[in-house]
Scaffold this active site. Structure first.
Site, PDB file in Angstrom:
ATOM      1  N   ALA A 272       5.344  24.750 -24.542  1.00  0.00           N
ATOM      2  CA  ALA A 272       3.998  24.237 -23.674  1.00  0.00           C
ATOM      3  C   ALA A 272       3.334  23.446 -24.068  1.00  0.00           C
ATOM      4  O   ALA A 272       3.312  22.907 -25.074  1.00  0.00           O
ATOM      5  CB  ALA A 272       2.914  25.808 -23.872  1.00  0.00           C
TER       6      ALA A 272
ATOM      7  N   GLY B  86       7.827  27.347 -24.948  1.00  0.00           N
ATOM      8  CA  GLY B  86       8.185  27.704 -23.578  1.00  0.00           C
ATOM      9  C   GLY B  86       9.114  27.035 -23.142  1.00  0.00           C
ATOM     10  O   GLY B  86      10.024  28.174 -21.764  1.00  0.00           O
TER      11      GLY B  86
ATOM     12  N   GLU C 214      12.287  29.623 -23.486  1.00  0.00           N
ATOM     13  CA  GLU C 214      11.304  30.837 -23.104  1.00  0.00           C
ATOM     14  C   GLU C 214      11.830  30.889 -22.173  1.00  0.00           C
ATOM     15  O   GLU C 214      12.180  31.184 -20.719  1.00  0.00           O
ATOM     16  CB  GLU C 214      10.223  31.382 -23.809  1.00  0.00           C
ATOM     17  CG  GLU C 214       9.579  31.312 -24.890  1.00  0.00           C
ATOM     18  CD  GLU C 214       8.622  30.975 -25.252  1.00  0.00           C
ATOM     19  OE1 GLU C 214       7.687  30.436 -24.927  1.00  0.00           O
ATOM     20  OE2 GLU C 214       8.055  32.402 -25.929  1.00  0.00           O
TER      21      GLU C 214
ATOM     22  N   GLU D  80       7.134  27.606 -32.603  1.00  0.00           N
ATOM     23  CA  GLU D  80       5.239  27.352 -33.178  1.00  0.00           C
ATOM     24  C   GLU D  80       4.684  27.755 -33.972  1.00  0.00           C
ATOM     25  O   GLU D  80       3.705  27.706 -34.125  1.00  0.00           O
ATOM     26  CB  GLU D  80       5.647  29.116 -31.873  1.00  0.00           C
ATOM     27  CG  GLU D  80       5.641  29.233 -29.840  1.00  0.00           C
ATOM     28  CD  GLU D  80       6.642  28.663 -30.064  1.00  0.00           C
ATOM     29  OE1 GLU D  80       8.181  29.054 -30.575  1.00  0.00           O
ATOM     30  OE2 GLU D  80       7.395  28.992 -28.578  1.00  0.00           O
TER      31      GLU D  80
HETATM   32  N1  CAA Z   1       2.785  19.362 -25.754  1.00  0.00           N
HETATM   33  C1  CAA Z   1       2.484  18.731 -25.696  1.00  0.00           C
HETATM   34  N2  CAA Z   1       2.743  16.969 -26.044  1.00  0.00           N
HETATM   35  C2  CAA Z   1       4.277  16.775 -26.511  1.00  0.00           C
HETATM   36  C3  CAA Z   1       4.766  18.244 -26.796  1.00  0.00           C
HETATM   37  C4  CAA Z   1       4.621  19.580 -26.221  1.00  0.00           C
HETATM   38  N3  CAA Z   1       5.198  20.551 -26.307  1.00  0.00           N
HETATM   39  N4  CAA Z   1       6.302  18.074 -27.042  1.00  0.00           N
HETATM   40  C5  CAA Z   1       6.293  16.303 -26.691  1.00  0.00           C
HETATM   41  N5  CAA Z   1       4.865  15.839 -26.885  1.00  0.00           N
HETATM   42  C6  CAA Z   1       5.164  14.403 -26.341  1.00  0.00           C
HETATM   43  C7  CAA Z   1       4.636  14.044 -27.768  1.00  0.00           C
HETATM   44  O1  CAA Z   1       3.400  14.177 -27.551  1.00  0.00           O
HETATM   45  C8  CAA Z   1       4.485  12.763 -26.902  1.00  0.00           C
HETATM   46  O2  CAA Z   1       3.905  12.206 -26.466  1.00  0.00           O
HETATM   47  P1  CAA Z   1       2.982  10.591 -26.942  1.00  0.00           P
HETATM   48  O3  CAA Z   1       3.948   9.470 -26.688  1.00  0.00           O
HETATM   49  O4  CAA Z   1       1.658  10.139 -25.954  1.00  0.00           O
HETATM   50  O5  CAA Z   1       2.886  11.132 -28.237  1.00  0.00           O
HETATM   51  C9  CAA Z   1       6.517  12.938 -26.196  1.00  0.00           C
HETATM   52  O6  CAA Z   1       6.004  13.792 -25.549  1.00  0.00           O
HETATM   53  C10 CAA Z   1       7.937  12.231 -26.865  1.00  0.00           C
HETATM   54  O7  CAA Z   1       7.330  13.101 -28.134  1.00  0.00           O
HETATM   55  P2  CAA Z   1       7.754  12.535 -29.250  1.00  0.00           P
HETATM   56  O8  CAA Z   1       7.537  11.776 -29.916  1.00  0.00           O
HETATM   57  O9  CAA Z   1       7.123  13.859 -30.348  1.00  0.00           O
HETATM   58  O10 CAA Z   1       9.651  12.663 -29.588  1.00  0.00           O
HETATM   59  P3  CAA Z   1      10.296  12.644 -31.066  1.00  0.00           P
HETATM   60  O11 CAA Z   1      12.055  12.768 -30.300  1.00  0.00           O
HETATM   61  O12 CAA Z   1       9.833  12.093 -32.210  1.00  0.00           O
HETATM   62  O13 CAA Z   1      10.581  14.419 -31.500  1.00  0.00           O
HETATM   63  C11 CAA Z   1      10.526  17.167 -30.404  1.00  0.00           C
HETATM   64  C12 CAA Z   1      10.303  15.000 -30.281  1.00  0.00           C
HETATM   65  C13 CAA Z   1      10.919  17.187 -31.851  1.00  0.00           C
HETATM   66  C14 CAA Z   1      10.567  17.587 -29.467  1.00  0.00           C
HETATM   67  C15 CAA Z   1       8.819  16.613 -30.391  1.00  0.00           C
HETATM   68  O14 CAA Z   1       8.036  16.524 -29.489  1.00  0.00           O
HETATM   69  C16 CAA Z   1       8.428  18.341 -31.104  1.00  0.00           C
HETATM   70  O15 CAA Z   1       8.510  18.689 -32.098  1.00  0.00           O
HETATM   71  N6  CAA Z   1       7.274  18.699 -29.604  1.00  0.00           N
HETATM   72  C17 CAA Z   1       6.638  19.975 -30.107  1.00  0.00           C
HETATM   73  C18 CAA Z   1       7.337  21.215 -30.276  1.00  0.00           C
HETATM   74  C19 CAA Z   1       6.684  22.303 -30.008  1.00  0.00           C
HETATM   75  O16 CAA Z   1       6.244  22.362 -31.047  1.00  0.00           O
HETATM   76  N7  CAA Z   1       6.697  23.540 -28.549  1.00  0.00           N
HETATM   77  C20 CAA Z   1       5.910  24.705 -28.616  1.00  0.00           C
HETATM   78  C21 CAA Z   1       5.142  24.623 -28.132  1.00  0.00           C
HETATM   79  S1  CAA Z   1       4.175  25.894 -28.444  1.00  0.00           S
HETATM   80  C22 CAA Z   1       4.398  26.572 -27.444  1.00  0.00           C
HETATM   81  O17 CAA Z   1       5.727  26.025 -26.806  1.00  0.00           O
HETATM   82  C23 CAA Z   1       3.736  28.439 -26.927  1.00  0.00           C
HETATM   83  C24 CAA Z   1       4.751  29.621 -26.121  1.00  0.00           C
HETATM   84  O18 CAA Z   1       5.609  30.008 -26.689  1.00  0.00           O
HETATM   85  C25 CAA Z   1       4.364  29.518 -24.414  1.00  0.00           C
END
Ligand code: CAA
Length: 258
Positions: A65, A109, A112, A132
């Site tokens: 998400a 998400g 999911e 999360e």
């Molecule tokens: N939401 C918003 N933006 C996101 C995102 C997310 N879930 N995941 C990645 N992005 C964005 C980053 O902020 C980044 O944007 P900028 O270039 O503007 O900074 C871009 O995508 C690229 O990401 P990274 O630079 O972080 O890429 P990476 O290769 O170094 O890492 C990753 C990849 C491990 C997937 C890392 O991006 C990450 O950990 N993302 C979050 C994953 C996460 O926590 N997901 C759960 C979300 S909560 C949820 O989903 C609730 C639910 O149950 C519905």
């Protein structure tokens, strides 16, 4: 129909939805999820479509998400707005089969969403996780419910509590994924599976989807009864006559109700 966050296409009798927010690793916001809902509405109503594939990019199916969109939420925003509800279960309610073709990250998400699909085909680059907990929240779109049903309690607890990622091989061993293919073959493989499904009798395909899903929602006795009734109903179909006649006559069945 024009879309902002997804690409929508057809390949033969298959509807193809490609998540398209590359700048955010296909992070899922309400607008994107609503667009998936609209695309599914269209494919469901289209008699020329028999199955649907949802995919992302090489790097990410979806990284969860959209964290930026929810970072400032209050409890009231989340609860009153019924966050992660509208259209999140639309894949499940779609009566035509939906295949997730996953490469790269399928997190939170994203994992999911993939789990709401009926079949999950992964590239060897796929990484699944429910991280999360690192954000101070818990999975909110079925991670704590669908993951244990798919991979068992031990692994689901491990993924949800430690936030570690599971690679494609582990996901296949655990039963989350039906096949793992080389990344450059992912879309072809998913489209081929979808085209195969789309060649069968649509009412039967829908009965199978409904029956298998029933296995998650009911006792064994109720599920078996549901299956038996659907099985009986299949004998009312012209396609059953055609399928069995084709077998007897040693030819390929030409199903009428695709
Ligand atoms: N939401 C918003 N933006 C996101 C995102 C997310 N879930 N995941 C990645 N992005 C964005 C980053 O902020 C980044 O944007 P900028 O270039 O503007 O900074 C871009 O995508 C690229 O990401 P990274 O630079 O972080 O890429 P990476 O290769 O170094 O890492 C990753 C990849 C491990 C997937 C890392 O991006 C990450 O950990 N993302 C979050 C994953 C996460 O926590 N997901 C759960 C979300 S909560 C949820 O989903 C609730 C639910 O149950 C519905």
């Amino acid at each position: 129909m024009s879309y902002t966050h997804i690409l929508v296409d057809t390949r033969g009798r298959v509807g193809l939805i490609t998540l398209n927010r590359p700048q955010a690793l296909n992070a899922l916001n309400d607008a994107l999820i609503d667009e998936i809902g609209l695309a599914l509405d269209g494919f469901e109503a289209d008699e020329n479509i028999g199955a649907i594939v949802i995919t992302g990019s090489e790097k990410a199916f979806a990284a969860g998400a959209d964290i930026g969109a929810m970072a400032g939420f209050s409890y009231m925003d989340a609860y009153k707005g019924d966050y992660i509800t509208r259209n999140w279960e639309r894949v499940k309610t779609c009566r035509k089969p939906v295949i997730a073709a996953v490469a790269g990250f399928a997190l939170g998400g994203g994992c999911e969403l993939a789990m709401t699909c009926d079949l999950l085909i992964a590239a060897d680059t796929a990484k699944f996780g429910q991280p999360e907990v690192k954000l101070g929240i818990l999975p909110g779109a079925g991670g704590t419910q669908r993951l244990p049903r798919a991979v068992g309690k031990a692994k689901a607890m491990d993924l949800c509590l430690t936030a570690r990622f599971m690679d494609a091989a582990e996901a296949e061993r655990a039963g989350l994924v039906s096949r793992v293919v080389p990344a450059d073959k992912l879309l072809d493989e998913a489209l081929a599976a979808a085209e195969t499904i789309a060649g069968y009798s649509l009412p039967v395909v829908m009965m199978i989807k409904e029956s298998v899903n029933r296995a998650y929602e009911s006792s064994l006795a109720e599920g078996l009864l549901f299956e038996r009734r659907q099985f009986h109903a299949a004998f009312a179909l012209e396609d059953q006559k055609e399928g069995m006649a084709a077998f007897v006559e040693k030819r390929k069945a030409q199903f009428k109700h695709r």
